[in-house]
Design an enzyme around this catalytic site. Structure first.
Site, PDB file in Angstrom:
ATOM      1  N   ASP A 154       0.824  -1.421  -0.089  1.00 54.10           N
ATOM      2  CA  ASP A 154      -0.041   0.064  -0.111  1.00 54.10           C
ATOM      3  C   ASP A 154       0.727   1.443  -0.052  1.00 54.10           C
ATOM      4  O   ASP A 154       0.554   2.167   0.711  1.00 54.10           O
ATOM      5  CB  ASP A 154      -0.769  -0.023   0.934  1.00 54.10           C
ATOM      6  CG  ASP A 154      -2.034  -0.896   1.074  1.00 54.10           C
ATOM      7  OD1 ASP A 154      -1.988  -1.777   0.154  1.00 54.10           O
ATOM      8  OD2 ASP A 154      -2.713  -1.177   1.999  1.00 54.10           O
ATOM      9  N   LYS A 165      -7.223  -4.872  -3.241  1.00 52.17           N
ATOM     10  CA  LYS A 165      -7.863  -5.660  -1.976  1.00 52.17           C
ATOM     11  C   LYS A 165      -8.765  -4.365  -1.257  1.00 52.17           C
ATOM     12  O   LYS A 165      -8.456  -3.182  -1.497  1.00 52.17           O
ATOM     13  CB  LYS A 165      -6.903  -5.991  -0.879  1.00 52.17           C
ATOM     14  CG  LYS A 165      -5.976  -5.042  -0.246  1.00 52.17           C
ATOM     15  CD  LYS A 165      -5.017  -5.558   0.721  1.00 52.17           C
ATOM     16  CE  LYS A 165      -4.176  -4.462   1.092  1.00 52.17           C
ATOM     17  NZ  LYS A 165      -4.775  -3.386   1.969  1.00 52.17           N
ATOM     18  N   CYS A 220      -2.034  -2.702   7.666  1.00 54.88           N
ATOM     19  CA  CYS A 220      -1.869  -3.673   6.523  1.00 54.88           C
ATOM     20  C   CYS A 220      -0.844  -4.616   6.552  1.00 54.88           C
ATOM     21  O   CYS A 220      -0.830  -5.756   6.188  1.00 54.88           O
ATOM     22  CB  CYS A 220      -2.017  -2.733   5.332  1.00 54.88           C
ATOM     23  SG  CYS A 220      -3.812  -2.482   5.147  1.00 54.88           S
TER      24      CYS A 220
HETATM   25  C1  VGL Z   1      -4.697   0.713   5.772  1.00 56.31           C
HETATM   26  C2  VGL Z   1      -6.112   1.517   7.180  1.00 56.31           C
HETATM   27  C3  VGL Z   1      -7.325   1.402   6.119  1.00 56.31           C
HETATM   28  C4  VGL Z   1      -3.190   0.150   5.582  1.00 56.31           C
HETATM   29  C5  VGL Z   1      -5.613   0.587   4.749  1.00 56.31           C
HETATM   30  O1  VGL Z   1      -2.780   0.251   4.490  1.00 56.31           O
HETATM   31  O2  VGL Z   1      -2.702  -0.147   6.599  1.00 56.31           O
HETATM   32  N1  VGL Z   1      -4.986   0.998   7.085  1.00 56.31           N
HETATM   33  N2  VGL Z   1      -6.968   0.760   5.087  1.00 56.31           N
END
Ligand code: VGL
Ligand code: ZN
Length: 201
Positions: A12, A110, A155
Site C-alpha cells: 500500500d 484489496k 496492512c
Molecule cells: C490501511 C487502514 C485502512 C493500511 C488500509 O494500508 O494499513 N489502513 N486501509
C-alpha cells in the site's frame, strides 16, 4: 540476489497513505527510495493496492454520527472507521509517483467488496475470503516473504501474521515501514507479529 523462492511484498505505498493524503501515515513517503533499492535484490516483487469503492463500509462517512478512528461492530467483528481513502480510480489510490512500479510482477488489489475491509494481502477482514495471493505465491513456488510498506500496524501487520499462519517464513523490514500508531496499535502489532515467528528487523 535472493533466491527465486523469496518474494518482496510492498504494501500500500499509495498517495493517500503518504503526507498530504487522506489517511496520511507520518513519514510514509520517506521509505520509498529504500524500497526501490530493495526491489533490485528480489526476483519476485508483488505490490498491494488498497482499492475501495466510493461508499466503502470502512469509511466513517458511511455511518451516521461516527468519526474516523472510532470502532464499530460489523458482521465479521470489530472494525476501525477510516476517513474516505484509496477510492478506486482516484489520485489518492494511485501508487506514490516515486515508487518504482515497473519492477512489479503482480499487483494485488484489496478492499473492493463494499461490505468487508481487507487489511491483509491474503484474506479480507472476515479472516476467510481469500484475495488470491496465496494461490499465486504457491504456484510460483514462493515460501519466503519480506514485507515493507504502509502501515506497519494495519496492512503490514495483518499481511505478515496471515502469511506466518499460512506457513511462510516472514520478515518485516521495519526500517522500510511506517505506522499509523494510534492507541498503542504499533506495540500490539509488533508483539502479535513476533509471537507468530515473524522476524522484525
Ligand atoms: C490501511 C487502514 C485502512 C493500511 C488500509 O494500508 O494499513 N489502513 N486501509
Ligand atoms: Zn483501506
Amino acid at each position: 540476489m535472493h533466491s527465486d523462492t523469496h518474494a518482496l511484498i510492498v504494501i500500500d505505498v499509495q498517495n493517500d497513505f503518504c503526507p498530504g493524503g487522506a489517511l496520511a501515515v507520518p513519514e510514509g513517503d520517506v521509505i520509498i527510495p529504500g524500497i526501490n533499492t530493495l526491489m533490485t535484490e528480489f526476483q519476485a516483487v508483488i505490490l498491494t493496492q488498497d482499492w475501495h469503492p466510493p461508499a466503502h463500509s470502512s469509511f466513517a462517512s458511511e455511518h451516521e454520527g461516527t468519526k474516523p478512528l472510532e470502532m464499530i461492530e460489523m458482521p465479521y467483528g470489530l472494525q476501525v472507521l477510516w476517513p474516505d481513502h484509496c477510492v478506486q480510480g482516484s489520485k489518492g489510490a494511485e501508487f506514490h509517483p516515486d515508487l518504482n512500479t515497473d519492477r512489479a510482477d503482480m499487483i494485488i488489489r484489496k478492499g473492493f467488496d463494499p461490505a468487508i475491509d481487507s487489511y491483509s494481502a491474503f484474506f479480507e477482514n472476515d479472516k476467510k475470503t481469500p484475495t488470491g495471493l496465496h494461490g499465486y505465491l504457491q504456484t510460483r513456488g514462493i515460501s519466503q516473504l519480506t514485507m515493507v510498506g504502509l502501515a506497519t500496524d494495519f496492512c503490514v501487520n495483518f499481511s505478515a501474521t496471515d502469511a506466518a499462519r499460512l506457513g511462510y517464513e516472514v520478515r518485516v523490514d521495519m526500517a522500510l515501514c511506517r505506522a499509523i500508531d494510534f492507541d498503542g496499535s504499533l506495540k500490539v502489532a509488533m508483539n502479535g507479529m513476533a509471537e507468530l515467528g515473524v522476524t522484525l528487523n
